[in-house]
Scaffold this motif. Structure first.
Motif, PDB file in Angstrom:
ATOM      1  N   ILE A   1       0.843  -1.199   0.000  1.00  0.00           N
ATOM      2  CA  ILE A   1       0.000   0.000   0.000  1.00  0.00           C
ATOM      3  C   ILE A   1       0.882   1.256   0.000  1.00  0.00           C
ATOM      4  O   ILE A   1       0.617   2.213  -0.739  1.00  0.00           O
ATOM      5  CB  ILE A   1      -0.983  -0.018   1.189  1.00  0.00           C
ATOM      6  CG1 ILE A   1      -2.031  -1.109   0.936  1.00  0.00           C
ATOM      7  CG2 ILE A   1      -1.664   1.331   1.376  1.00  0.00           C
ATOM      8  CD1 ILE A   1      -3.046  -1.300   2.032  1.00  0.00           C
TER       9      ILE A   1
ATOM     10  N   ARG B   1       0.925   4.104  -2.798  1.00  0.00           N
ATOM     11  CA  ARG B   1       0.727   5.521  -2.492  1.00  0.00           C
ATOM     12  C   ARG B   1       1.801   6.369  -3.188  1.00  0.00           C
ATOM     13  O   ARG B   1       1.501   7.394  -3.802  1.00  0.00           O
ATOM     14  CB  ARG B   1       0.792   5.721  -0.979  1.00  0.00           C
ATOM     15  CG  ARG B   1      -0.217   6.722  -0.498  1.00  0.00           C
ATOM     16  CD  ARG B   1      -0.141   6.917   0.995  1.00  0.00           C
ATOM     17  NE  ARG B   1      -0.787   5.849   1.723  1.00  0.00           N
ATOM     18  CZ  ARG B   1      -0.301   5.270   2.820  1.00  0.00           C
ATOM     19  NH1 ARG B   1       0.853   5.642   3.327  1.00  0.00           N
ATOM     20  NH2 ARG B   1      -0.962   4.318   3.430  1.00  0.00           N
TER      21      ARG B   1
ATOM     22  N   LEU C   1      -6.830   4.694  -0.927  1.00  0.00           N
ATOM     23  CA  LEU C   1      -5.732   3.921  -0.334  1.00  0.00           C
ATOM     24  C   LEU C   1      -5.630   4.116   1.181  1.00  0.00           C
ATOM     25  O   LEU C   1      -4.979   3.342   1.864  1.00  0.00           O
ATOM     26  CB  LEU C   1      -4.402   4.331  -0.977  1.00  0.00           C
ATOM     27  CG  LEU C   1      -4.068   3.659  -2.307  1.00  0.00           C
ATOM     28  CD1 LEU C   1      -2.914   4.364  -2.981  1.00  0.00           C
ATOM     29  CD2 LEU C   1      -3.725   2.189  -2.095  1.00  0.00           C
TER      30      LEU C   1
ATOM     31  N   VAL D   1      -6.880   1.175  -8.119  1.00  0.00           N
ATOM     32  CA  VAL D   1      -6.126   1.079  -6.866  1.00  0.00           C
ATOM     33  C   VAL D   1      -5.939  -0.385  -6.460  1.00  0.00           C
ATOM     34  O   VAL D   1      -4.840  -0.824  -6.115  1.00  0.00           O
ATOM     35  CB  VAL D   1      -6.859   1.859  -5.753  1.00  0.00           C
ATOM     36  CG1 VAL D   1      -6.357   1.476  -4.387  1.00  0.00           C
ATOM     37  CG2 VAL D   1      -6.706   3.349  -5.973  1.00  0.00           C
TER      38      VAL D   1
ATOM     39  N   VAL E   1      -2.338  -2.416  -6.028  1.00  0.00           N
ATOM     40  CA  VAL E   1      -1.842  -3.037  -4.784  1.00  0.00           C
ATOM     41  C   VAL E   1      -1.550  -4.523  -5.029  1.00  0.00           C
ATOM     42  O   VAL E   1      -0.512  -5.043  -4.609  1.00  0.00           O
ATOM     43  CB  VAL E   1      -2.851  -2.842  -3.636  1.00  0.00           C
ATOM     44  CG1 VAL E   1      -2.414  -3.598  -2.391  1.00  0.00           C
ATOM     45  CG2 VAL E   1      -3.018  -1.362  -3.326  1.00  0.00           C
TER      46      VAL E   1
END
Ligand code: PEP
Ligand code: MG
Length: 576
Positions: A47, A51, A80, A133, A137
């Motif tokens: 994560i 980011r 996130l 997203v 990940v």
């Protein structure tokens, strides 16, 4: 030939580059309870990595396309960090012993289904951000590094099942001639970005990937939403000719930028731009706008969890005013509701949202939000000429109430000793038949009018502007709409109040002589429409326009009106 939704205008001819993304193979085993801590560590590192990646894309996008486009990735950063989403993922790892990849997939899939199921076009499209997203990940967890489109070797038309916002942000402008996707709608982020990048795009072309392969010759027509695969030589020649014409015409129109919008007999029109973000000012000026005739403030409120505060609004609005360098900016107060719901605000569940809690009605009920915005407008007025207008007014009472709040806000600012413009003109949008019919009464009190034909047409003809099934009935050339516009022009003229028009009709070249003939002197439109409208104005005399308007008002059917106007304004043929 495939038909989809024209998401960004223009023509492109080139070879196809099919861009598909194989689904990554996810682990199928469950975890050993001893491995939970390690799995949590893997999750949090992926994560953090995501980011950093999204932040990098955000900064690059902001630098290339402005903060508004960059904000799309702010949404992804918020996802996130979403505690509920992360809590659900963590619970699956800790309690069900799922590997992180599976936990992320299960939770994001559920949110994607929820968003897709809202039935709301704008909110529904946000599923793409959750998917983007989630995939990022998972790829980080699996150590997959996708070859981004940014490394394309040569020019091509990208064809994909869908493009995530990060894919689109990384499209190299000089290589991507156009893009075509199987999914997505006009309001998807990818479509919005394509328009900003001025890359032709057609979206929602179901099943095109079963017929197209890399290297095929393609024609993409972003105006008509068409994609042609390996067209015949004659068709190809036709499109090549059209592309050349478009380029020439664009150049010719750009040359008009610094010329005034003046008729052959010296009648001067003011052409303005409708925008919704500070970054668009530059484009508006480049196309020759002399005023921002409509600044839609909704965008500042959409796609974020909180309300913009006064200082933030002052900074944004002042930025717009400063960039206009002395040319006026008409700020419209928040027009949320109808087709632009704000999850936190709009009441939701309304049976008829267009007839419900929207526009000025919402502002008058939420004085806290309204006052903050009015304070910001008045303060931005210290930097240059500002006007304020209220949307969806139906009667005098609403205007008076809104004006009273404005007076109150003015007094408060003065008492606080803050810099502001105390003489900002205040007007209303004429978007309802009610307001149009009582223009004479309103004209005694308001400083100016701006006709919003988009809503005026929907309310007059009882045709929901977002409903495809009745789209053929939606026509601003209906005699009822034209009579209302005439009534507004006359009612305002009696009190010598200015009337402009800021609905889509203002940017329709064939409407120009009619609107001029009805006495309108300011037309505000999408920036790109300004040059063509100016060209029409410069080819007419005011006398011709008046005569034509008189004749058109005597016609009985929208089609007859269109034919008459089109004959007057020769629109360059698209030569299909
Ligand atoms: C209109 O209704 O014509 C208008 C300009 O406002 P919006 O399109 O934002 O509703
Ligand atoms: Mg409107």
């Amino acid at each position: 030939m495939f038909k989809g939704i024209g998401a960004s205008p223009g023509i492109a001819i080139g070879t196809a580059l099919v861009y598909t993304r194989p689904e990554p193979e996810l682990p199928t085993h469950t975890l050993d309870p001893d491995d939970v801590a390690r799995e949590m560590y893997r999750l949090s590192s992926s994560i953090s990595e995501a980011r950093a990646q999204v932040n990098a894309i955000r900064m690059r996008t902001e630098a290339q396309l402005g903060t508004e486009q960059g904000a799309i990735f702010q949404t992804q950063l918020t996802i996130l960090e979403d505690p509920i989403l992360l809590g659900e993922i963590t619970a699956l790892i800790k309690e069900e012993y799922l590997p992180a990849e599976l936990a992320v997939k299960q939770v994001t899939d559920r949110y994607i289904a929820l968003l897709k199921g809202t039935g709301d076009e704008v909110i529904g499209e946000r599923w793409a951000d959750v998917a983007d997203v989630g995939r990022r990940v998972i790829n980080n967890l699996l150590g997959i590094r996708r070859i981004p489109l940014a490394t394309m070797a040569h020019e091509a038309i990208v064809v994909a099942p869908d493009l995530t916002p990060s894919d689109t942000a990384q499209l190299p402008r000089d290589k991507v001639l156009a893009f075509v996707t199987e999914h997505g709608g006009r309001t998807s982020h990818s479509a919005i970005m394509a328009r900003s990048l001025e890359i032709p795009a057609v979206v929602g072309v179901g099943n095109i990937l079963t017929r197209v392969k890399t290297g095929d010759n393609l024609v993409v027509d972003g105006d008509e939403g068409l994609v042609l695969i390996n067209p015949e030589i004659l068709t190809l020649e036709k499109y090549k000719k059209r592309l050349t014409q478009l380029r020439l015409a664009n150049q010719e129109l750009k040359n008009l930028r610094d010329l005034p919008a003046i008729t052959k007999d010296g009648y001067r029109m003011e052409l303005g731009a409708n925008i919704g973000t500070p970054e668009e000012v530059e484009g508006a000026l480049a196309y020759g706008a002399v005023v921002i005739g409509l600044y839609r403030t909704e965008f500042l409120y959409l796609g974020r969890p909180d309300m913009p505060g006064e200082e933030e609004q002052v900074a944004v609005y002042t930025g717009v005013v400063e960039r206009m360098k002395g040319r006026p900016v008409v700020f419209r107060t928040l027009d949320i509701g109808g087709d632009k719901p704000l999850p936190d605000l709009s009441s939701g569940g309304e049976v008829n949202p267009f007839l419900g809690w929207r526009g000025i009605r919402l502002s008058l009920d939420r004085k806290d939000i309204f006052k903050t915005q009015l304070r910001a407008f008045l303060r931005a007025g210290a930097a240059g000429p500002v006007r304020i207008m209220f949307p969806l007014v139906v009667g005098l009472q609403e205007y008076r109430e809104a004006k009273e709040i404005l007076v109150q806000v003015r007094e408060e600012l003065a008492a606080q000793g803050l810099a502001f413009d105390p003489h900002i003109p205040v007007g209303i949008m004429v978007e309802t038949p009610a307001a149009a019919v009582i223009t004479d009464l309103l004209a005694r009190e308001v400083d100016f009018f701006s006709i919003g034909t988009n809503d005026l047409t929907q309310y007059t003809l009882a045709v929901d502007r977002t409903n495809e099934q009745v789209a053929h009935l939606y026509d601003h050339y209906h005699p009822a709409v034209l009579r209302l516009i005439e009534q507004v022009a006359k009612g305002a003229a009696k009190e010598k109040k200015k009337v402009s028009i800021c609905g889509e009709m203002a940017g329709d070249p064939i409407a120009v002589p009619l609107l001029m003939g009805l006495g309108l002197r300011e037309l505000s439109m999408a920036p790109g429409a300004i040059p063509r409208v100016k060209q029409v104005i410069r080819s007419l005399t005011a006398e011709d326009a008046r005569k034509l308007a008189g004749e058109v008002l005597g016609l009985k059917e929208p089609m007859a009106v269109r034919e008459k106007l089109a004959a007057k304004v020769r629109v360059p043929d698209k030569e299909k």
